[in-house]
Design an enzyme around this catalytic site. Structure first.
Site, PDB file in Angstrom:
ATOM      1  N   GLU A 199      42.460  21.441  -5.570  1.00 20.55           N
ATOM      2  CA  GLU A 199      42.068  21.571  -6.972  1.00 20.55           C
ATOM      3  C   GLU A 199      41.384  22.904  -7.245  1.00 20.55           C
ATOM      4  O   GLU A 199      41.256  23.311  -8.402  1.00 20.55           O
ATOM      5  CB  GLU A 199      41.107  20.437  -7.364  1.00 20.55           C
ATOM      6  CG  GLU A 199      41.729  19.047  -7.350  1.00 20.55           C
ATOM      7  CD  GLU A 199      40.683  17.958  -7.551  1.00 20.55           C
ATOM      8  OE1 GLU A 199      41.064  16.776  -7.492  1.00 20.55           O
ATOM      9  OE2 GLU A 199      39.486  18.285  -7.745  1.00 20.55           O
TER      10      GLU A 199
ATOM     11  N   ASP B   2      32.669  16.125  10.789  1.00 21.10           N
ATOM     12  CA  ASP B   2      32.091  15.552  11.993  1.00 21.10           C
ATOM     13  C   ASP B   2      32.910  14.345  12.446  1.00 21.10           C
ATOM     14  O   ASP B   2      33.319  13.509  11.624  1.00 21.10           O
ATOM     15  CB  ASP B   2      30.651  15.125  11.690  1.00 21.10           C
ATOM     16  CG  ASP B   2      29.909  14.651  12.918  1.00 21.10           C
ATOM     17  OD1 ASP B   2      29.741  15.445  13.856  1.00 21.10           O
ATOM     18  OD2 ASP B   2      29.476  13.473  12.933  1.00 21.10           O
TER      19      ASP B   2
END
Length: 557
Positions: free
Chosen positions: A264, A214
């Protein structure tokens, strides 16, 4: 030789699924209500996963479902690592993710990093600890001006109207770019940065595939004093990367950290930036492989239904995607704007839809200026064009039903701060596109839930209900289902070639696998000649081998 229609591009590279995805935005509080409290919830979404699978989407994007006072529709977040009890539990969330994944649907969630709510534990600590405390450093607090500090630090206005500063009991002021209940976080603070990395891992560990960020362009700020006045702030060039409060170059240091977290995971988590910036070049920085990877392109959302505008904006955005190695996004509706079926049924206003007179049907004009059927035709044509473009397409819940904006909501039942406070949004605010969906033509709240809906649904929703449209092969829902089914077979990651049509109001382009698209933005029919036999889907039936006005056709040649 393999027939391209038998190849599903989304199975080719699992890590790149987002590049050509059809993503369906769910506004959870208005999607489906499982417990009958009038508010949509996570179990409600779980109850409709088969509907989502049958629609043919690749992913869902969930607007905020976090604990919230709903001062701004859930974008005032109390706790970034929990579910609002009114919407369910973390166990409900896990069950929903599992059910969607079982059906091959990815999950994207909203992250709201620019501000927390004023009920967040950090902000409550900042109020309790007082001036000069470490807790206040996580937010943007300043002393006021004037002899006694009773005037705000600047005359800046918030997006929702009114001052952008709010005074607390001990006399200091805090900055809120949006509602007063949404204090801005201080992104130069290491605790803020570290906490959001924890949040990204928390949801990624629960199986979330990606994040919608956002107001991604607003996190970092330079509020070195003396602060500029409102007029001075508005005069500062926002394309240099050095603006005090928007689209700063240093925000990309934040997203480089986030990218390391995303990577990751196997496959890496994805992200898309909501970045309302001034140029495609500035937007491209958010879409870099070292950052979020993708950024919303709202250009067609802001354009009128016009062939020249569509071609120009498509060309510009595809060029930017090619230059950055990303893929662009295409959007016509979302939870912040008037539904495009209504926008296209109103007189064109050069991309802006503003109040005219005192009677509203939606942003853009009064009831007597809305041509609902024309808006529906144009919405079908524009959506079919978007679904055929390279890149990902974001669809907003209810547009697959052809829903129009709901404008006739009494002031006492409205919820959007944009309605009550004005600001940068048009006079009716955003409630009209957030009205709960109609699932059945009969029953309480048209099947949304067993005990009403948190925003009033109009009687005309009955004709747009899912059960009605699912039984009608000529409905908007049937068109979306078939278009998305074909798209999964035809979509490639390759670009398009424009073909001359001899008419300025008719666009035609070809994809490398024999897929061609013709969009007639005018009102006069367009003759297809022998190509009429190659049409596999059209938004309106052909008439004597001609594509009617305000229609799009897909061809396989």
């Amino acid at each position: 030789m393999t027939d391209p229609t038998d190849v599903d591009i989304h199975t080719a590279d699992e890590a790149a699924w987002w590049r050509q995805a059809a993503v369906y935005q769910i506004y959870p509080r208005s999607f489906a209500d499982a417990d009958g409290d009038g508010i949509g919830d996570i179990p409600g979404i779980l109850s409709r996963v088969d509907y989502l699978a049958e629609l043919g989407i690749d992913a869902v994007w969930l607007s905020p479902f976090y604990p919230s006072a709903l001062a701004d529709g859930g974008y005032d977040v109390d706790d970034y690592r929990d579910v609002d009890p009114r919407l369910g539990t973390l166990a409900d969330f896990d069950a929903m993710v599992a059910a969607l994944h079982e059906r091959g649907i990815k999950v994207i969630i909203d992250i709201v990093p620019n501000h927390s709510s004023n009920r967040h534990a950090w902000f409550q600590e900042a109020l309790a600890d007082g001036r000069g405390s470490a807790a206040r450093e996580r937010y943007i607090f300043r002393d006021g001006t004037g002899p006694d500090g009773s005037e705000p630090p600047t005359d800046w206005e918030s997006v929702f109207g009114g001052p952008a500063w709010e005074r607390v009991d001990d006399g200091q002021w805090y900055f809120h770019h949006f509602a007063v209940e949404q204090p801005d976080l201080n992104w130069s603070h290491p605790e803020v940065r570290a906490d959001f990395l924890t949040t990204l891992r928390f949801w990624s560990d629960r199986g979330v595939d990606g994040f919608r960020i956002d107001v991604a362009h607003m996190l970092t700020k330079d509020l070195t004093e003396p602060l500029p006045s409102r007029a001075e702030l508005e005069a500062i060039d926002s394309t240099t990367g050095q603006h005090p409060i928007t689209d700063r170059d240093d925000v990309h240091e934040v997203y480089a950290e986030w990218r390391r977290v995303f990577n990751e995971y196997d496959p890496p988590r994805t992200a898309v930036a909501e970045a309302w910036v001034q140029t495609p070049e500035r937007r491209a920085r958010y879409a870099s492989a070292e950052g979020l990877g993708q950024a919303f392109n709202f250009d067609l959302l802001e354009a009128d239904f016009d062939a020249a505008a569509f071609r120009r904006l498509i060309t510009v955005n595809l060029a930017q995607a090619d230059a950055t190695g990303s893929s662009t996004t295409w959007v016509l509706s979302n939870h912040d704007v008037t539904r495009h079926a209504t926008r296209y049924g109103l007189p064109p206003l050069n991309g802006r839809h503003v109040k005219q007179g005192t009677e509203w049907v939606a942003a853009g004009g009064p009831e007597d200026q809305l041509d609902r059927e024309r808006g529906r035709r144009r919405a079908h044509a524009a959506t079919m064009l978007l679904l055929a473009l390279p890149g990902s397409t974001y669809l907003y819940q209810g547009e697959e039903l052809g829903l129009h904006e709901v404008a006739d909501i009494p002031p006492a039942q409205r919820q959007d701060p944009a309605f009550f406070r004005g600001g940068e949004f048009d006079g009716l605010g955003r409630d009209g596109c957030r009205v709960p969906l109609p699932w059945t033509a009969e029953g309480s709240s048209f099947g949304f839930g067993s005990n009403g809906a948190h925003l009033p649904q109009p009687g005309w929703f009955a004709q747009y209900a899912v059960d009605v449209e699912a039984a009608d092969p000529a409905s908007t829902l049937s068109l979306y289902r078939e278009a998305l089914r074909l798209r999964r077979r035809l979509q490639t990651d390759e670009m398009l070639d424009w073909h001359d049509t001899g008419r300025a109001d008719v666009l035609r382009f070809a994809r490398p696998n024999g897929w061609q698209v013709i969009s007639n933005f005018g009102t006069e029919p367009f003759p297809l000649g022998r190509d009429a036999d190659a049409v596999v889907l059209a938004t309106q039936p052909l008439r004597d081998g001609e594509l009617p006005g305000e229609a799009t056709a897909w061809l396989r040649l």
